[in-house]
Design an enzyme around this catalytic site. Structure first.
Site, PDB file in Angstrom:
ATOM      1  N   ASN A   1       4.803  -2.233   8.785  1.00  0.00           N
ATOM      2  CA  ASN A   1       4.738  -0.864   8.281  1.00  0.00           C
ATOM      3  C   ASN A   1       6.092  -0.192   8.536  1.00  0.00           C
ATOM      4  O   ASN A   1       7.056  -0.843   8.928  1.00  0.00           O
ATOM      5  CB  ASN A   1       3.586  -0.120   8.978  1.00  0.00           C
ATOM      6  CG  ASN A   1       2.990   0.977   8.098  1.00  0.00           C
ATOM      7  OD1 ASN A   1       3.718   1.705   7.427  1.00  0.00           O
ATOM      8  ND2 ASN A   1       1.678   1.093   8.103  1.00  0.00           N
TER       9      ASN A   1
ATOM     10  N   LYS B   1      -3.374   2.318  -2.479  1.00  0.00           N
ATOM     11  CA  LYS B   1      -3.124   3.280  -1.409  1.00  0.00           C
ATOM     12  C   LYS B   1      -4.277   3.271  -0.410  1.00  0.00           C
ATOM     13  O   LYS B   1      -5.435   3.172  -0.795  1.00  0.00           O
ATOM     14  CB  LYS B   1      -2.959   4.669  -2.042  1.00  0.00           C
ATOM     15  CG  LYS B   1      -2.508   5.710  -1.068  1.00  0.00           C
ATOM     16  CD  LYS B   1      -1.881   6.893  -1.781  1.00  0.00           C
ATOM     17  CE  LYS B   1      -1.543   7.990  -0.758  1.00  0.00           C
ATOM     18  NZ  LYS B   1      -0.686   7.502   0.334  1.00  0.00           N
TER      19      LYS B   1
ATOM     20  N   GLY C   1      12.476   0.855   2.935  1.00  0.00           N
ATOM     21  CA  GLY C   1      13.610   0.577   2.069  1.00  0.00           C
ATOM     22  C   GLY C   1      14.589  -0.409   2.697  1.00  0.00           C
ATOM     23  O   GLY C   1      14.381  -0.915   3.807  1.00  0.00           O
TER      24      GLY C   1
ATOM     25  N   THR D   1       9.017   0.122  -1.331  1.00  0.00           N
ATOM     26  CA  THR D   1       9.875   1.207  -1.804  1.00  0.00           C
ATOM     27  C   THR D   1      10.583   0.861  -3.111  1.00  0.00           C
ATOM     28  O   THR D   1      10.878   1.750  -3.910  1.00  0.00           O
ATOM     29  CB  THR D   1      10.890   1.545  -0.698  1.00  0.00           C
ATOM     30  OG1 THR D   1      10.161   1.912   0.472  1.00  0.00           O
ATOM     31  CG2 THR D   1      11.797   2.692  -1.097  1.00  0.00           C
TER      32      THR D   1
ATOM     33  N   SER E   1       0.831  -1.204   0.000  1.00  0.00           N
ATOM     34  CA  SER E   1       0.000   0.000   0.000  1.00  0.00           C
ATOM     35  C   SER E   1       0.869   1.259   0.000  1.00  0.00           C
ATOM     36  O   SER E   1       1.871   1.335   0.700  1.00  0.00           O
ATOM     37  CB  SER E   1      -0.892  -0.008   1.240  1.00  0.00           C
ATOM     38  OG  SER E   1      -1.718   1.126   1.256  1.00  0.00           O
TER      39      SER E   1
ATOM     40  N   CYS F   1      -0.268   3.220  10.490  1.00  0.00           N
ATOM     41  CA  CYS F   1       0.319   4.371   9.794  1.00  0.00           C
ATOM     42  C   CYS F   1       0.882   5.349  10.812  1.00  0.00           C
ATOM     43  O   CYS F   1       0.164   5.805  11.693  1.00  0.00           O
ATOM     44  CB  CYS F   1      -0.713   5.086   8.919  1.00  0.00           C
ATOM     45  SG  CYS F   1      -0.012   6.522   8.085  1.00  0.00           S
TER      46      CYS F   1
ATOM     47  N   GLY G   1       0.729  11.134   4.819  1.00  0.00           N
ATOM     48  CA  GLY G   1      -0.439  11.525   5.603  1.00  0.00           C
ATOM     49  C   GLY G   1      -1.754  11.004   5.069  1.00  0.00           C
ATOM     50  O   GLY G   1      -2.799  11.652   5.208  1.00  0.00           O
ATOM     51  N   LEU G   2      -1.734   9.819   4.456  1.00  0.00           N
ATOM     52  CA  LEU G   2      -2.960   9.175   3.958  1.00  0.00           C
ATOM     53  C   LEU G   2      -3.753  10.068   3.012  1.00  0.00           C
ATOM     54  O   LEU G   2      -4.986  10.128   3.070  1.00  0.00           O
ATOM     55  CB  LEU G   2      -3.837   8.692   5.126  1.00  0.00           C
ATOM     56  CG  LEU G   2      -3.213   7.638   6.041  1.00  0.00           C
ATOM     57  CD1 LEU G   2      -4.229   7.169   7.088  1.00  0.00           C
ATOM     58  CD2 LEU G   2      -2.700   6.445   5.257  1.00  0.00           C
TER      59      LEU G   2
END
Lengths: 340, 293
Positions: A211, A65, A236, A285, A41, A150, A92-93
């Site tokens: 995450n 996303k 990453g 990433t 996502s 998140c 920030g979504l």
């Protein structure tokens, strides 16, 4: 009500004339994926942006996303900054909300053929449940991934740091939908196993680990953080050992299926996650660094599975040996750590 | 360790990515000014299709650090390794793409050490490029390394080079002038590219070492006041195309609004992907709620 997907597994010839075909299909609880190479996502847009680079229909699972109940503008720029072998982000979504997603983004994704795992985030448990109810029965969705981790929205990590809150939100969503559920967890906790246990107790089909790691980058000359939001999430290659560690710890204690994500750039990275205990992986990433990464890695998978002496991806999962002498840093490890 | 490469024009949201991730051999790589390098890469698909103001994501192959590609404006294209772009009537497609970059951080330092004969990876063209507005007099206004987005635009508008496919209808301008400001004179590189194209060049430096002492806004004031100004020459359709640091572009935009001159700017924000999936390259926009787009 929507039924559980039962996509047939993809059979790919390994490319070696003297090794058998490889069964790539994997199961995450009630969710069967044709192959274990998903995209994470926030790193693949809504799929169609990548259609020129990647045959999206081949991907094991597309996680678009994260969507929220209402549109969100996201955080002020800068939103990303590169770090040593990593990327710190605070998007920030930013999204147009669930209704816009269902109307404008989902039809293309659903038609392309890859399993669609919709990532949802609510500000509280009721919002998670409302999102799950809204998406239940919508054609073209294979599963939900609960973004309870998140780091870039206020209270975004609460569900992911408190085992009971995690159990409760997963159970609430489970009651609201027949779709399989993945809970995406944060590594920013003292005990990842207890939070994963909460997700399992709540009825999750699997956990997505992990995450981003919370971080900050500063410009000392200006005495300012570089991201508009100050803190961000690190992804990453820099975080791969942390993600692998989380997969390892959960695998050793729980039976719940795991989706491994964090710093995967090479086929060796994928094999490390599978062997450590992930049933599937997500490419994150790497999609930014190479928009063709998912297809490139999927192409390389059968040969690597054959090299592992297995006929299916499932036979590789969780085969890490913990007894006897430690592995030496020999030929097997050289390749992946030096070139993408 | 922070690396912000300059000059990705316009929005990164291509939305219609048909690009491959290509690998191209470097055929030229030379220092053209203080801390400033010019790179020519064999890139047939990119060179044949790029439009003025578009960019490519360029990355160093085979390494994770630096990890991501950087957005670099396509400065110029060429038919041959040592030639220039196709003329307006020429059917041949350009095969080489030129990039100019300033060494600011880890990526650009590493890139500056890559030798002719080695390769870089890239994808593009990306971004919107400049809109095809015809003009009587087009002012190219550059700050720092911002000229990289403007040379092809000026040459196309003057009708001496063609960018994009053979069927692309290019807008024209009767005159093109470059107003270029840098901190100091040693930062100007390949200014002759503009002069050779028939573009009037006016330079400014903050320290006065080359050209007028001051900024591009001082050059704009001189332009408006001087005999070449819009009022004096009676020109109807002056337009500005601008690329440079944000503060500089804000000052140029303010100047343009005050003088009633249409102005197009090339925005940049650090970005990770160049294709619209990372949602990094937003810029503040003026709307009712205030926000990012």
């Amino acid at each position: 009500m929507s039924s559980t997907v039962s996509t047939p597994g993809q059979i790919r010839h390994s490319g070696h004339p003297d090794v058998p075909e490889i069964d790539l299909a994997v199961d995450l609880g009630r969710l069967r994926l044709p192959n274990p190479v998903m995209v994470a996502s926030g790193t693949f847009g809504y799929g169609k942006e990548m259609a020129g680079f990647v045959p999206v229909e081949r991907i094991g699972g597309v996680v678009p996303k994260t969507i929220t109940p209402l549109p969100r503008k996201g955080n002020r720029p800068w939103r990303t900054v590169e770090t040593s072998a990593g990327l710190l982000n605070s998007i920030g979504l930013d999204n147009d909300g669930v209704e816009a997603f269902v109307e404008k983004q989902l039809p293309w994704l659903a038609a392309c053929g890859a399993p669609v795992v919709v990532s949802i985030a609510g500000a509280n448990q009721d919002e998670f449940i409302a999102l799950a109810s809204r998406l239940d029965g919508v054609p073209g969705i294979a599963a939900l991934e609960l973004n309870i981790s998140c780091p870039n929205v206020s209270h975004g990590v609460d569900f992911g740091t408190d085992p009971e809150a995690c159990r409760s939100v997963v159970a609430g969503v489970r009651n609201a939908t027949s779709l399989p559920i993945l809970a995406k967890l944060t590594p920013n906790v003292t005990d990842i196993v207890s939070v994963a246990r909460g997700a399992a107790d709540g009825g999750a089909d699997g956990v997505t680990l992990v995450n981003t790691c919370l971080g900050i980058v500063v410009d000392w000359r200006r005495r300012r953080p570089l991201l508009g939001n100050g803190l961000g999430g690190l992804s990453g290659p820099a975080i791969k050992p942390i993600a692998l560690r989380c997969v390892h710890q959960v695998r050793q204690k729980l039976d719940i299926p795991i989706v491994g994500v964090g710093g995967i750039m090479t086929i060796d990275d994928i094999m490390e996650f599978l062997v450590t205990g992930a049933s599937a992986v997500q490419i994150g990433t790497a999609n930014f660094a190479d928009p063709t990464a998912a297809a490139r890695l999927l192409d390389a998978l059968p040969v690597a599975v054959a090299e592992a002496g297995a006929a299916s991806v499932r036979d590789v999962v969780g085969t890490l040996r913990l007894d006897g002498p430690q592995a030496t840093c020999g030929e097997e490890n050289k390749r992946g750590d030096e070139t993408p | 360790m922070i690396d912000v490469t300059h000059a990705p024009p316009a929005s990164c949201s291509a939305g219609t990515a048909t690009a491959e991730v290509a690998s191209g051999t470097i055929v030229r790589h030379e220092r053209i000014a203080e801390g400033t390098w010019r790179l020519r890469v064999l890139a047939p698909n990119l060179a044949a299709t790029t439009r003025p103001g578009q960019f490519a994501m360029v990355r160093l192959p085979g390494r994770f650090d630096p990890l991501l590609a950087r957005p670099l404006a396509v400065y110029e294209t060429a038919l041959q390794a040592d030639g220039g772009p196709p003329g307006p009537g020429e059917a041949a497609a350009a095969r080489y793409a030129d990039f100019i970059y300033a060494v600011h951080g880890k990526f650009t330092q590493a890139l500056s050490r890559v030798a002719v004969g080695e390769s870089v990876e890239f994808w593009g063209p990306l971004g919107n490029g400049f809109a095809p507005h015809p003009a009587g007099h087009l002012l190219l206004v550059a700050g720092g390394i911002g000229q990289t987005a403007l040379l092809a635009l000026g040459k196309e508008r003057l009708g001496i080079a063609r960018y994009g496919g053979p069927g692309v209808a290019a807008a024209r301008a009767d005159r093109v002038t470059l107003l270029w400001g840098c901190r100091t004179g040693s930062l100007f590189g390949d200014v002759e590219d503009f002069r050779d194209a028939g573009i009037d060049v006016h330079l400014a430096t903050l320290d006065g070492s080359v050209g007028r002492k001051g900024t591009v806004v001082d050059l704009l004031d001189a332009f408006a006041d001087g005999s070449a100004g819009p009022e004096a020459s009676g020109e109807r359709s002056v337009r500005i195309a601008c690329c440079g640091p944000e503060g500089m572009m804000a000052a140029v935009s303010t100047w343009a609004a005050r003088h009633g001159v249409p102005c197009e700017v090339s925005l940049e924000t650090p970005m990770a992907c160049g294709v619209g999936i990372c949602f990094s390259c937003v810029a503040p926009v003026r709307d009712a709620s205030g926000g990012w787009d």
